[in-house]
Design a protein around this motif. Sequence first.
Motif, PDB file in Angstrom:
ATOM      1  N   ILE A  28       0.856  -1.177   0.000  1.00 17.33           N
ATOM      2  CA  ILE A  28       0.000   0.000   0.000  1.00 17.33           C
ATOM      3  C   ILE A  28       0.898   1.234   0.000  1.00 17.33           C
ATOM      4  O   ILE A  28       1.821   1.332   0.802  1.00 17.33           O
ATOM      5  N   THR A  29       0.643   2.166  -0.907  1.00 20.85           N
ATOM      6  CA  THR A  29       1.467   3.368  -1.005  1.00 20.85           C
ATOM      7  C   THR A  29       0.589   4.608  -1.197  1.00 20.85           C
ATOM      8  O   THR A  29      -0.608   4.501  -1.480  1.00 20.85           O
ATOM      9  N   TRP A  30       1.233   5.783  -1.035  1.00 19.93           N
ATOM     10  CA  TRP A  30       0.556   7.055  -1.284  1.00 19.93           C
ATOM     11  C   TRP A  30       0.803   7.488  -2.732  1.00 19.93           C
ATOM     12  O   TRP A  30       1.791   7.095  -3.350  1.00 19.93           O
ATOM     13  N   LEU A  31      -0.082   8.299  -3.243  1.00 20.27           N
ATOM     14  CA  LEU A  31       0.117   8.874  -4.564  1.00 20.27           C
ATOM     15  C   LEU A  31       1.260   9.892  -4.548  1.00 20.27           C
ATOM     16  O   LEU A  31       1.461  10.580  -3.546  1.00 20.27           O
ATOM     17  N   SER A  32       1.962   9.987  -5.644  1.00 18.13           N
ATOM     18  CA  SER A  32       2.938  11.060  -5.813  1.00 18.13           C
ATOM     19  C   SER A  32       2.173  12.334  -6.169  1.00 18.13           C
ATOM     20  O   SER A  32       0.958  12.293  -6.415  1.00 18.13           O
ATOM     21  N   LYS A  33       2.857  13.473  -6.210  1.00 16.38           N
ATOM     22  CA  LYS A  33       2.199  14.720  -6.601  1.00 16.38           C
ATOM     23  C   LYS A  33       1.631  14.613  -8.007  1.00 16.38           C
ATOM     24  O   LYS A  33       0.533  15.097  -8.288  1.00 16.38           O
ATOM     25  N   THR A  34       2.386  13.958  -8.888  1.00 12.27           N
ATOM     26  CA  THR A  34       1.904  13.747 -10.253  1.00 12.27           C
ATOM     27  C   THR A  34       0.657  12.880 -10.248  1.00 12.27           C
ATOM     28  O   THR A  34      -0.307  13.128 -10.983  1.00 12.27           O
ATOM     29  N   GLY A  35       0.662  11.860  -9.376  1.00 13.64           N
ATOM     30  CA  GLY A  35      -0.492  10.974  -9.277  1.00 13.64           C
ATOM     31  C   GLY A  35      -1.731  11.693  -8.792  1.00 13.64           C
ATOM     32  O   GLY A  35      -2.847  11.418  -9.258  1.00 13.64           O
ATOM     33  N   VAL A  36      -1.551  12.625  -7.862  1.00 18.95           N
ATOM     34  CA  VAL A  36      -2.683  13.415  -7.355  1.00 18.95           C
ATOM     35  C   VAL A  36      -3.278  14.262  -8.480  1.00 18.95           C
ATOM     36  O   VAL A  36      -4.508  14.313  -8.660  1.00 18.95           O
ATOM     37  N   LEU A  37      -2.416  14.920  -9.243  1.00 22.20           N
ATOM     38  CA  LEU A  37      -2.885  15.757 -10.349  1.00 22.20           C
ATOM     39  C   LEU A  37      -3.580  14.917 -11.409  1.00 22.20           C
ATOM     40  O   LEU A  37      -4.614  15.325 -11.964  1.00 22.20           O
ATOM     41  N   GLN A  38      -3.045  13.749 -11.693  1.00 19.40           N
ATOM     42  CA  GLN A  38      -3.662  12.856 -12.672  1.00 19.40           C
ATOM     43  C   GLN A  38      -5.037  12.396 -12.195  1.00 19.40           C
ATOM     44  O   GLN A  38      -5.984  12.319 -12.995  1.00 19.40           O
ATOM     45  N   SER A  39      -5.153  12.122 -10.910  1.00 20.88           N
ATOM     46  CA  SER A  39      -6.433  11.687 -10.348  1.00 20.88           C
ATOM     47  C   SER A  39      -7.480  12.795 -10.427  1.00 20.88           C
ATOM     48  O   SER A  39      -8.646  12.544 -10.770  1.00 20.88           O
ATOM     49  N   LEU A  40      -7.074  14.039 -10.119  1.00 17.51           N
ATOM     50  CA  LEU A  40      -8.000  15.168 -10.200  1.00 17.51           C
ATOM     51  C   LEU A  40      -8.422  15.430 -11.638  1.00 17.51           C
ATOM     52  O   LEU A  40      -9.593  15.736 -11.912  1.00 17.51           O
ATOM     53  N   ALA A  41      -7.477  15.287 -12.560  1.00 20.25           N
ATOM     54  CA  ALA A  41      -7.791  15.486 -13.978  1.00 20.25           C
ATOM     55  C   ALA A  41      -8.750  14.397 -14.468  1.00 20.25           C
ATOM     56  O   ALA A  41      -9.690  14.675 -15.231  1.00 20.25           O
ATOM     57  N   LEU A  42      -8.534  13.166 -14.016  1.00 15.06           N
ATOM     58  CA  LEU A  42      -9.416  12.058 -14.386  1.00 15.06           C
ATOM     59  C   LEU A  42     -10.821  12.297 -13.856  1.00 15.06           C
ATOM     60  O   LEU A  42     -11.809  12.051 -14.551  1.00 15.06           O
ATOM     61  N   TRP A  43     -10.898  12.816 -12.614  1.00 13.79           N
ATOM     62  CA  TRP A  43     -12.210  13.107 -12.032  1.00 13.79           C
ATOM     63  C   TRP A  43     -12.934  14.187 -12.839  1.00 13.79           C
ATOM     64  O   TRP A  43     -14.117  14.040 -13.166  1.00 13.79           O
ATOM     65  N   ALA A  44     -12.236  15.269 -13.151  1.00 16.24           N
ATOM     66  CA  ALA A  44     -12.851  16.383 -13.878  1.00 16.24           C
ATOM     67  C   ALA A  44     -13.328  15.947 -15.257  1.00 16.24           C
ATOM     68  O   ALA A  44     -14.447  16.275 -15.683  1.00 16.24           O
TER      69      ALA A  44
END
Length: 205
Positions: free
Chosen positions: A95-111
């Motif tokens: 189990i790991t945390w998202l990187s900063k890039t991963g967070v941005l990718q997740s927000l972009a995917l949501w939008a």
Amino acid sequence: MDWQYIKEGFENGIAAMTWLEGIAVVFGLSSVFYSMKENLLVFPTGIIGTLIYVWICWQVKLYADMGINAYYFSMSIYGWYVWSNPKPGKAIVPITWLSKTGVLQSLALWALSYLSLFFVLTNFTDSDVPIWDSFTTSTAFVGMWLMAKKKVENWIAWIVTDLVSVPLYFYKGLVLTSFQFFVFTVLAVIGLITWINAAKKYAKG
């Protein structure tokens, strides 16, 4: 808050509940429980529950949620494969945390998901709740993707999804399902805490 309205709605919902909805709720709760425990049974139980909800959501015109349950099915197969195939030298997928890039990718995917779903629901369906159906579906879309990758943040996405789903399904007359999402919210909070602690242990090696 009109507690009498809620009480009557719950009683009417229980009376109108189908055996199919009851089975879907049982498998849905089981899937969340196994996810908290990092148990592979999260996927077969999830597959059964989501297939049932595809049919249920079609009946009550929650078209985006119908689509997300079909997506859950495919992502459960993907997640089952990922969890079962850790990297060489690793006993399990950590189990790991998202990187900063991963967070941005997740927000972009949501939008992108939200805007696409809202456009489709408002222009090509008879949905009477396009805003909320799109919101819960896009948030769950990201949550399932992150869960398959064993990212801590998946639980944050599920908490948001569940909180909005409680009144949405109650409004649609699926009272037992609404109650299920309330329980999901509690389990997701517990899951978040559990996975945060697990991520710390994995990080220490």
